[in-house]
Design an enzyme around this catalytic site. Structure first.
Site, PDB file in Angstrom:
ATOM      1  N   ASP A 129       0.540  -1.138  -0.009  1.00 48.22           N
ATOM      2  CA  ASP A 129      -0.044   0.130  -0.082  1.00 48.22           C
ATOM      3  C   ASP A 129       0.869   1.394   0.064  1.00 48.22           C
ATOM      4  OD1 ASP A 129      -1.707  -1.995   0.634  1.00 48.22           O
ATOM      5  OD2 ASP A 129      -2.560  -1.103   2.492  1.00 48.22           O
TER       6      ASP A 129
ATOM      7  N   GLU B 187     -11.020  -1.902   3.643  1.00 54.17           N
ATOM      8  CA  GLU B 187      -9.664  -1.325   4.136  1.00 54.17           C
ATOM      9  C   GLU B 187      -9.507   0.015   3.404  1.00 54.17           C
ATOM     10  OE1 GLU B 187      -6.416  -4.953   4.859  1.00 54.17           O
ATOM     11  OE2 GLU B 187      -7.063  -4.859   2.802  1.00 54.17           O
TER      12      GLU B 187
END
Length: 505
Positions: free
Chosen positions: A43, A226
């Protein structure tokens, strides 16, 4: 031993940049998408602009080429295209892995971390992933920590008073924090993944947080939620007007909502039964936007161009995973639905080299375009016959290619990578070979803007109203470009292909 190694990595200046710089000529190495020199990345984290630099922090394993030992890697750029890797920013310690989060410029020193007059701290807000018993990795807790930098993000100190927010929950993560001017407070968007809830918390000092409201469940709840983000996005054609956009990720894909935020609650204004995605391809995840951009600059979204189903085994070395190209954001209203428009940042234009152009072509069957390459930008308008299936094949050669196609009968834009090269490195990759999205023609025309970079294709359709991102792993000698049209002819008023130079030279 692991803890000692992590500690040493955090203590050695330049721990990342001291690695041998790669050649950037390795098989499948992207030339204008960010990749770390070595090792695993996922990420994007802590995206912030400060003093002329775009900071990119990211989930990083300093010890290997698969997920683990999560820490924050770091790179900076002045144009979002040419990146300078820096030392490991926030390393794992003997208690916590450093999961995803955000970074803010604390201009008023609300945190008190600045000790000298006029000193402005950068403050990182991240999830600490805590495993009390290392023999039981699934028995963990997550809470929110902060760290700060007083030297423009080069070095970081973890706050002694951590955690700053703890719900005593197993899954509670990915804080995105921004300054909300009307309320003179910091806002945190954070997820309860299993419950499909984005929580909003408020703070005046980044240390003490109070719960404001919850959003969800809504939209796609098939997988855990998320990486939330909440931001204002300007409306195209309406200067000074904007709406609030809430983004989150669902294990292998993403979605967004558009509406209003009053400093406490977010209200979705799109139809409740409508699921909208910033990307309909298989390889775009955990995307978030930059904080503290210069006035007048459109929001910039950056995502991880990989997929958890097979990402740890993609056939790349000595690195694994890339970021998408950064995307500028706008909104438009289509009927009763707000649509996100995404455009590659304009600084990518600086990589353009020679251009090859077609005008007023009629395609029936297959026609080879008079240019080649695996590092290219393609811009084309297609006007298909009523029932035609048309498009372009990239990385063409030896009977293989990746297909960016359009079915005029079903109004579906699709990517087919089933015969694009190495598709057998992971069974899950083989199960994700075809992706599509409904894309109605605009005045009978399909506008395609495509970036192909060795092992990544990003397709922006109809001014970025629909985007698809996919990885592929073709032979280096397969660099042909072919347009095709079946079940009727397709007219191409114009098509241009630019060769693109490497951002790493």
């Amino acid at each position: 031993m692991k803890s000692l190694l992590v500690l040493l990595i955090g203590m050695i200046p330049g721990a990342v940049i001291s690695q041998n710089k790669p050649t950037y000529k390795e098989p499948f190495r992207p030339q204008f998408h960010f990749t770390p020199y070595h090792n695993w990345m996922n990420d994007p984290n802590g995206l912030v602009y400060y003093k002329g630099e775009y900071h990119l922090f990211y989930q990083y394993n300093p010890m290997g080429n698969t997920w683990g030992h999560m820490s924050w890697g770091h790179a900076v750029s002045r144009d979002l295209v040419r990146w300078q890797p820096l030392a490991l920013a926030i390393p794992e310690d003997d208690k916590n892995m450093i999961f995803s989060g955000s970074c803010v410029v604390d201009k008023n020193n609300s945190s008190g971390f600045g000790k000298k007059p006029g000193q402005i701290p950068l403050v990182a807000i991240y999830t600490a992933h805590i495993i009390p018993d290392k023999t039981k990795p699934d028995d963990y807790q997550q809470n929110q920590h902060i760290a700060y930098s007083l030297d423009d993000g080069r070095t970081w100190k973890k706050y002694d008073g951590n955690p700053v927010l703890d719900l005593k929950k197993k899954d509670f993560r990915d804080p995105k924090v921004f300054w909300y001017g009307p309320g003179k407070k910091w806002i945190m968007a954070i997820v309860l993944p299993q419950e499909h809830i984005v929580q909003f918390h408020g703070s005046t000092d980044l240390k003490t947080w109070s719960h404001l409201s919850d959003f969800g469940p809504a939209g796609d709840t098939n997988d855990i939620w998320e990486c939330p983000d909440l931001l204002q996005v300007p409306i195209t054609g309406q200067p000074g007007k904007s709406k609030w956009v809430l983004i989150n990720s669902q294990q292998t894909t993403m979605q967004y909502f558009v509406g209003e935020f009053d400093g406490i609650r977010f209200q979705n204004e799109n139809p409740a039964d409508t699921i909208l995605r910033p990307d309909y391809g298989p390889d775009f995840y955990a995307a978030v936007t930059y904080n503290n951009l210069p006035p007048g600059q459109d929001p910039v979204l950056l995502g991880w161009a990989n997929n958890w189903k097979y990402g740890q085994s993609i056939p790349t070395s000595p690195w694994r995973s890339a970021m998408s190209v950064p995307r500028s954001l706008r909104l438009k209203k289509s009927g009763n639905t707000w649509i996100l428009l995404q455009q590659p940042v304009k600084s990518l234009l600086s990589l353009r080299g020679n251009v090859t152009e077609w005008k007023s072509k009629i395609i029936s069957g297959e026609t080879v375009f008079p240019a080649k390459g695996q590092v290219i930008e393609l811009d084309a308008d297609l006007i298909p016959a009523k029932n035609a299936i048309c498009g372009v094949r990239l990385a063409a050669g030896g009977g293989q290619s990746i297909i960016i196609g359009y079915n005029a009968d079903s109004a579906k834009l699709y990517i087919d990578r089933s015969n694009s090269g190495n598709t057998y490195f992971n069974n899950q990759f083989a199960a994700w070979q075809y992706s599509s999205a409904r894309v109605p023609l605009q005045d009978g025309k399909l506008r395609l803007h495509i970036f192909f970079d060795k092992s990544i294709v990003e397709v922006f359709a109809n001014d970025g109203a629909t985007v698809l991102t996919a990885q592929l792993f073709p032979s280096a000698t397969h660099d042909g470009i072919e347009f095709f049209s079946e079940k009727g002819p397709t007219r191409i008023p114009i098509a241009k292909v630019w060769s693109l130079s490497s951002a790493w030279k």
